[in-house]
Design an enzyme around this catalytic site. Sequence first.
Site, short mmCIF file in Angstrom:
data_model
loop_
_atom_site.label_atom_id
_atom_site.label_comp_id
_atom_site.label_asym_id
_atom_site.label_seq_id
_atom_site.Cartn_x
_atom_site.Cartn_y
_atom_site.Cartn_z
CG HIS A 283 -91.53 -7.03 -67.24
ND1 HIS A 283 -92.42 -6.63 -68.27
CD2 HIS A 283 -90.80 -6.33 -67.04
CE1 HIS A 283 -91.90 -5.52 -68.81
NE2 HIS A 283 -90.75 -5.13 -68.05
CG HIS A 322 -101.02 -4.64 -69.50
ND1 HIS A 322 -100.68 -3.50 -69.03
CD2 HIS A 322 -99.72 -5.26 -70.02
CE1 HIS A 322 -99.45 -2.93 -69.37
NE2 HIS A 322 -99.06 -4.05 -69.94
CG ASP A 379 -95.30 -11.00 -73.25
OD1 ASP A 379 -94.37 -10.84 -74.12
OD2 ASP A 379 -95.32 -10.37 -72.27
N1 CMC Z 1 -104.82 -15.41 -65.56
C1 CMC Z 1 -106.05 -15.45 -64.68
N2 CMC Z 1 -106.39 -14.53 -63.77
C2 CMC Z 1 -105.70 -13.33 -63.99
C3 CMC Z 1 -104.73 -12.85 -64.90
C4 CMC Z 1 -104.34 -14.07 -65.75
N3 CMC Z 1 -103.46 -14.06 -66.50
N4 CMC Z 1 -104.35 -11.80 -64.76
C5 CMC Z 1 -105.12 -11.29 -63.69
N5 CMC Z 1 -105.73 -12.17 -63.16
C6 CMC Z 1 -106.86 -12.03 -62.45
C7 CMC Z 1 -106.25 -11.85 -61.02
O1 CMC Z 1 -106.28 -13.26 -60.50
C8 CMC Z 1 -107.23 -10.96 -60.18
O2 CMC Z 1 -108.53 -11.64 -60.08
P1 CMC Z 1 -109.44 -11.55 -58.60
O3 CMC Z 1 -109.76 -9.97 -58.65
O4 CMC Z 1 -110.16 -12.42 -58.52
O5 CMC Z 1 -108.39 -11.48 -57.37
C9 CMC Z 1 -107.64 -9.92 -61.21
O6 CMC Z 1 -107.44 -10.64 -62.57
C10 CMC Z 1 -106.73 -8.66 -61.44
O7 CMC Z 1 -105.35 -9.26 -61.24
P2 CMC Z 1 -104.19 -8.59 -60.71
O8 CMC Z 1 -103.26 -9.85 -60.45
O9 CMC Z 1 -104.69 -7.63 -59.65
O10 CMC Z 1 -103.38 -7.68 -61.68
P3 CMC Z 1 -101.74 -7.10 -61.92
O11 CMC Z 1 -102.36 -5.67 -62.54
O12 CMC Z 1 -101.42 -7.30 -60.44
O13 CMC Z 1 -101.01 -8.27 -62.78
C11 CMC Z 1 -100.35 -9.04 -64.54
C12 CMC Z 1 -100.98 -7.88 -64.09
C13 CMC Z 1 -99.62 -8.71 -65.96
C14 CMC Z 1 -99.02 -9.28 -63.73
C15 CMC Z 1 -101.20 -10.12 -64.70
O14 CMC Z 1 -102.22 -10.07 -65.22
C16 CMC Z 1 -100.65 -11.56 -65.18
O15 CMC Z 1 -99.94 -12.10 -64.43
N6 CMC Z 1 -100.69 -11.96 -66.29
C17 CMC Z 1 -100.15 -13.16 -66.70
C18 CMC Z 1 -98.52 -12.68 -67.09
C19 CMC Z 1 -98.45 -11.96 -68.52
O16 CMC Z 1 -99.19 -12.11 -69.44
N7 CMC Z 1 -97.62 -11.00 -68.26
C20 CMC Z 1 -97.20 -10.14 -69.34
C21 CMC Z 1 -97.64 -8.51 -69.38
S1 CMC Z 1 -97.67 -7.65 -70.77
C22 CMC Z 1 -96.01 -7.34 -71.11
C23 CMC Z 1 -95.18 -7.25 -70.28
O17 CMC Z 1 -95.24 -6.43 -69.14
O18 CMC Z 1 -93.98 -7.57 -70.35
#
Ligand code: CMC
Length: 449
Positions: A283, A322, A379
Site C-alpha cells: 500500500h 492496482h 507510487d
Molecule cells: N508485478 C508483477 N506482477 C504483478 C504485479 C506487480 N506489481 N501486480 C500484479 N501482478 C500480477 C499478479 O502476479 C497476477 O498474475 P497472475 O494472474 O499470473 O497470477 C496478476 O498480476 C493479478 O495480480 P493480483 O495480485 O491478483 O492483484 P491484486 O489486486 O491482488 O494486487 C496490488 C494489487 C497493488 C497489491 C499489486 O498489483 C501489487 O503488489 N503491486 C505492487 C505494489 C504496489 O505498487 N502497491 C501500490 C498500489 S497503489 C497505491 C496504494 O494503494 O497505496
Amino acid sequence: MTDKAQATEDGQAQGDGAESLTVTDNRTGESYEMEITDGTVRAMDFREIKVNDDDFGLMTHDPGLSNTSHCRSSICYIGGEEGVLEYRGISIEQLCEHSNYLEVAYLLMYGHLPTQDEYNDWVYQVTHHTYVHENVKDFMDGFRHDADPMGMLLASVGALSTFYPEAKDLSDDFQQHVSAVRLIAKMPTLAAFAYRHSLGLPYVYPDNQLSYTGNFLSMLFKMTEPRYEPDPRLERALDVLFILHADHEQNCSTAAVRTVGSALPDPFTSIAAGVAGLYGPLHGGANIAVVKMLQRIESTDNVQDFLDGVKEGNERLMGFGHRVYKNYDPRARIIQEHIEEVLEATGKQNPLLNIAQELEKRAMDDEYFTSRKLYPNVDFYSGVIYEALNIPQDMFTVMFAIPRTSGWMAQWMEWMNDEELRIVRPRQIYTGPRDADYVPMNERNGGAS
Ligand code: CMC
C-alpha cells in the site's frame, strides 16, 4: 435488510426479470430471487438459501474483499477501466490545476467547494491547530534515534486520542469537525517532528504565516535562518502531490479506518488504524519499495534482466498494478508532469528517473504486463519526486499519510453518519478441528497425532 431473497413455491423464479437475480440451489432444486441494487446483491440474501431449516445458510467468500462493496460513499470515484479519479465528482486533473490541498480537504469532508468565507475560515482553523501539546515532544524523544518515522507517526497519532478525550463523543458534530481540523493540522507537525528526531535536530514549531505545504517544508528543513522561505515551485509541487494522495475510496487503509471506526472509538484511534494500513509495502509503503527497487536495478542496462525476473515470478514490479485501475493511474501521469519542474527548481538530476522511465517503456511493450493490465500506479514516480524534494526515503510513506488524513476523516465522518453503520464483523470458513480434548503436558507428542 431486504426480504427479497425468497424461495419460490414451485422452485421457479417469479421475478420481473428486470433488476433481480435468480439463483437455483442445485442441492435442493429451489430457486431464489434477489434484488439487484446499484449493481450489487446483498450478501445477507444468500443466508436464506438453506438445505433445511437447521442449515445456517449460504455465505459469500471473498478473501481480500475483491468483489465486495462494504459501504455507500459519495466522496471519491475511481473509473478503473478508463483510469479516472474524481473527488466529489470533480476530476483530479481539474483539482490539481485550479485548487489547493486545503480546499480539496474541505471538498472531501463537506461535499462541496467552499465559498470564499468558508475557505478563509477553514484555512484559519487548520492553520491555528498546527501546534501539538509539548508532551508530544517528550514521547517523540523516547524513540530510538534511528526509529522509522512511519512508526513514530503511527504511535503519535494514536497518542493524540489521549489529549482529546472529548472526541469520544461521536454524536457531537462539533467534535467530529474539530477532530478533523486537528488531525489535518497536526499531521505535518508530527511528521516533521519524527523527521527531525531521526536526524537529532531540534523540532521546528509551525509558522502560521506560511501555507500548509510551505509550513511543512519549514518544519522539515529550517536551520538557523530567522524565517524559512519555501521555494514557491516546490511548495506548489508538494501541494499537487498532496491533492493526488488525498483520497482513493476503499483502499486498505481507508477500509481499516472504517473497520476500526465501526467499533466507535474516537477518530484519532481510527485514523491511527489507517496509518497502520498505509505502512505496508503493498500500500503506502510501495513508494519506498519502488526506490529501493530502482536503486537495486542500478542502470538502464539492467532493466530487461529485472523485468525477466518479474515474469519468471522471482520479483514484483513495485509501483505497478492496482486492484481497481486496469489502465494508467491518472495520479502517476500528473506526478510525471511535475517531476521536471521540481528537478529544475532544485537543480538536481535523479538517475533513478531514467531507470523508471525505461522500466515503464519496456513493461508497456510487453505482453506479460499489458495482458494483466499492469500499469504504473501513484507510487511508481512519487518516490522519485520526493527524492528531488530532498525528502529521505524512510519519510516517503509519511508523505503519503499527511494528505490521506483528509480522505480518511471524510470517509470516517461519512461512515459515522451512515444509517447502514454497524460493527464490521466478517465471517470465516472454519478449517480447524472440533471437539478436541485437552491433553496433559506429559502426554503430548509434539505436532504428531
Ligand atoms: N508485478 C508483477 N506482477 C504483478 C504485479 C506487480 N506489481 N501486480 C500484479 N501482478 C500480477 C499478479 O502476479 C497476477 O498474475 P497472475 O494472474 O499470473 O497470477 C496478476 O498480476 C493479478 O495480480 P493480483 O495480485 O491478483 O492483484 P491484486 O489486486 O491482488 O494486487 C496490488 C494489487 C497493488 C497489491 C499489486 O498489483 C501489487 O503488489 N503491486 C505492487 C505494489 C504496489 O505498487 N502497491 C501500490 C498500489 S497503489 C497505491 C496504494 O494503494 O497505496
